[in-house]
Design a protein around this motif. Structure first.
Motif, PDB file in Angstrom:
ATOM      1  N   GLN A  70     -29.347   3.453  -2.776  1.00  0.00           N
ATOM      2  CA  GLN A  70     -30.178   2.895  -3.792  1.00  0.00           C
ATOM      3  C   GLN A  70     -30.435   4.163  -4.943  1.00  0.00           C
ATOM      4  OE1 GLN A  70     -33.628   1.347  -1.787  1.00  0.00           O
ATOM      5  NE2 GLN A  70     -32.924  -0.714  -1.894  1.00  0.00           N
TER       6      GLN A  70
ATOM      7  N   ARG B  82     -28.949   4.339  -8.562  1.00  0.00           N
ATOM      8  CA  ARG B  82     -29.830   4.187  -9.908  1.00  0.00           C
ATOM      9  C   ARG B  82     -29.432   5.585 -10.585  1.00  0.00           C
ATOM     10  NH1 ARG B  82     -36.205   4.886  -9.632  1.00  0.00           N
ATOM     11  NH2 ARG B  82     -36.658   4.756 -11.806  1.00  0.00           N
TER      12      ARG B  82
ATOM     13  N   ALA C 156     -25.340  -4.144  -6.480  1.00  0.00           N
ATOM     14  CA  ALA C 156     -26.532  -4.878  -6.484  1.00  0.00           C
ATOM     15  C   ALA C 156     -26.563  -5.942  -4.952  1.00  0.00           C
ATOM     16  CB  ALA C 156     -26.755  -5.940  -7.681  1.00  0.00           C
ATOM     17  N   GLU C 157     -25.373  -6.171  -4.640  1.00  0.00           N
ATOM     18  CA  GLU C 157     -25.322  -6.901  -3.292  1.00  0.00           C
ATOM     19  C   GLU C 157     -25.512  -6.154  -2.013  1.00  0.00           C
ATOM     20  OE1 GLU C 157     -21.658  -9.744  -3.689  1.00  0.00           O
ATOM     21  OE2 GLU C 157     -21.111  -7.937  -4.944  1.00  0.00           O
TER      22      GLU C 157
ATOM     23  N   THR D 263     -27.347  -2.943  -2.209  1.00  0.00           N
ATOM     24  CA  THR D 263     -28.721  -2.258  -2.349  1.00  0.00           C
ATOM     25  C   THR D 263     -29.698  -3.081  -2.324  1.00  0.00           C
ATOM     26  OG1 THR D 263     -28.555  -1.945  -4.617  1.00  0.00           O
ATOM     27  CG2 THR D 263     -27.517  -0.159  -3.240  1.00  0.00           C
TER      28      THR D 263
ATOM     29  N   LEU E 104     -32.352  -6.574  -3.733  1.00  0.00           N
ATOM     30  CA  LEU E 104     -32.983  -6.543  -5.041  1.00  0.00           C
ATOM     31  C   LEU E 104     -33.789  -5.223  -5.519  1.00  0.00           C
ATOM     32  CD1 LEU E 104     -33.913  -8.460  -7.420  1.00  0.00           C
ATOM     33  CD2 LEU E 104     -35.753  -9.290  -5.851  1.00  0.00           C
TER      34      LEU E 104
ATOM     35  N   LEU F 151     -31.374  -3.128  -7.404  1.00  0.00           N
ATOM     36  CA  LEU F 151     -30.979  -3.824  -8.627  1.00  0.00           C
ATOM     37  C   LEU F 151     -32.084  -3.538  -9.480  1.00  0.00           C
ATOM     38  CD1 LEU F 151     -29.519  -5.467 -10.602  1.00  0.00           C
ATOM     39  CD2 LEU F 151     -30.549  -7.647  -9.723  1.00  0.00           C
TER      40      LEU F 151
ATOM     41  N   CYS G 169     -26.143 -10.363 -12.205  1.00  0.00           N
ATOM     42  CA  CYS G 169     -26.436  -9.940 -11.017  1.00  0.00           C
ATOM     43  C   CYS G 169     -27.258 -10.998 -10.264  1.00  0.00           C
ATOM     44  CB  CYS G 169     -26.958  -8.662 -10.877  1.00  0.00           C
ATOM     45  SG  CYS G 169     -25.995  -7.203 -11.195  1.00  0.00           S
TER      46      CYS G 169
ATOM     47  N   LEU H 148     -25.969 -12.318  -6.993  1.00  0.00           N
ATOM     48  CA  LEU H 148     -27.071 -12.648  -5.803  1.00  0.00           C
ATOM     49  C   LEU H 148     -27.089 -13.969  -5.463  1.00  0.00           C
ATOM     50  CD1 LEU H 148     -29.558  -9.797  -6.655  1.00  0.00           C
ATOM     51  CD2 LEU H 148     -27.847  -9.870  -5.134  1.00  0.00           C
TER      52      LEU H 148
ATOM     53  N   ALA I  12     -36.194  -9.440 -11.186  1.00  0.00           N
ATOM     54  CA  ALA I  12     -35.413  -8.471 -11.757  1.00  0.00           C
ATOM     55  C   ALA I  12     -35.758  -8.132 -13.498  1.00  0.00           C
ATOM     56  CB  ALA I  12     -33.847  -9.309 -11.627  1.00  0.00           C
TER      57      ALA I  12
END
Length: 374
Positions: free
Chosen positions: A9, A13, A53-54, A56, A58, A61, A81, A86, A221
């Motif tokens: 993550q 980022r 995003a898939e 790591t 939500l 994201l 996403c 998602l 999100a």
């Protein structure tokens, strides 16, 4: 609860911050108009960030969306996403995941959502083979002009449908919103649609549970995006007041300025913390619907306060529509409108907590995507 990012993550980022910082500059934003920044979107997809995003979750994201919000980058990152990767990853059939997810990861397809259902009366006529014909209007859909697919809930049953925007029965009319989101008015006149998860988990859990979960995903999100927008506005205000002098001393030495900035800082942290909690709970397979509403409330109410403060602390410069802080003001107002008013969020939260509304299904955490996953 432990909101400490995992190494994956943190890496996502940091990469997002680097790309947004390099390509979403005030000069490029000013020259780009109200459309999607195609070069930036291509760079994000080439770096694998939508697909990240898939992997790591939500919370991952939300961390990436914070970085987008800091620069108000004009790309459909959150929409694709949430309503694409998602949503289809969690509730699509195996065939839908195999067919749609690779294009969404690569940026060859862009998804958005006509959520929440109360903003449009969509009716679906379903055929025996699971296909449907949709009719109705959704007045404002974010990033609709850039989208290839729209996730649409039936207003009566909350069953979820995927509509291609190039279908003969789907019409897109440009709508100019407060922030430059390439938004549009979606008009469906017998548009051909496919039911999400026709043979998959959405059928097993029930379409209302899928709708509830995706709505909570979206609220969390976009609250994370608002955390970045608000943080960026405050950072600009701090930089301005510490360098701008009045009567021989920086503006930041005035008590009134310090108090406004301190209040804004606390608001930013509240938006961030509630978004993190909602994301963490969803990733852990816990009920996150009330927490997503809490995050939406903070993002709407406190986010509006922060971007007003950021503009106010710039003095007369803040009234210049070409100044970067004004873009944060526009984004903050637009996100507040999209998430709904604080009164709406509190009313819905009260219904959940008092039992006047059926509780959402508790979902098992989604397994991380592997090289063998579609």
């Amino acid at each position: 609860m432990d909101f400490t990012p995992t190494p994956e993550q943190s890496a996502a980022r940091e990469l997002a911050a680097e790309i947004f910082g390099d390509l979403s500059t005030p000069e490029r934003l000013a020259a780009g108009g109200s459309g999607t920044d195609a070069e930036l979107w291509k760079a994000l997809c080439a770096a694998g960030l939508p697909g990240a995003a898939e992997e790591t979750g939500l919370l991952g994201l939300v961390l990436m969306l914070e970085e987008q919000g800091r620069t108000t980058a004009q790309v459909p990152f959150a929409a694709t996403c949430v309503y694409g990767l998602l949503a289809i990853g969690a509730y699509g059939s195996e065939e839908q995941r195999t067919r749609l997810l690779p294009a969404l990861r690569a940026g060859d397809a862009v998804a958005t959502g006509a959520f929440p259902a109360r903003r449009g009366g969509i009716r679906a006529a379903e055929a025996a083979d699971g296909a449907g014909r949709l009719t109705g209007v959704v007045p404002v859909v974010p990033w609709l002009r850039a989208a290839t697919h729209v996730l649409v809930p039936d207003g009566a049953t909350q069953r979820l449908w995927l509509v291609r925007t190039d279908d003969a029965g789907a019409r897109r009319d440009p709508v100019e919103t407060t922030a430059p989101w390439s938004a549009g008015r979606l008009t469906l006149d017998g548009a051909l649609a496919e039911r999400l998860g026709r043979y998959g988990s959405a059928e097993h859990l029930g379409h209302r549970a899928a709708y509830t979960d995706i709505l909570a995903l979206a609220r969390t999100a976009f609250a994370g995006l608002q955390a970045g927008v608000a943080a960026g506005s405050l950072a600009r205000a701090v930089a301005h007041t510490t360098t701008r002098e009045q009567f021989g001393r920086p503006l930041s030495t005035n008590q009134g300025v310090l108090l406004r900035a301190a209040d804004a800082y606390m608001d930013v942290e509240a938006i961030r913390l509630t978004a993190y909690e909602a994301a963490w709970r969803r990733d852990a397979g816990l009920d996150a619907a009330p927490h997503a509403l809490t995050a939406a409330w903070w993002a709407s109410e406190a986010g509006t306060r922060v971007v007003h403060t950021g503009q106010h602390l710039h003095g007369g410069i803040g009234a210049d529509v070409d100044h970067p802080v004004h873009r944060h003001f526009l984004w903050g107002r637009q996100l507040a409108a999209y998430l709904g008013s604080g009164a709406e969020a509190l009313e819905e939260l009260g219904e959940l907590l008092t039992g006047d509304r059926p509780p959402p299904a508790t979902l098992a955490p989604q397994p991380p995507r592997t090289e063998e996953s579609p």
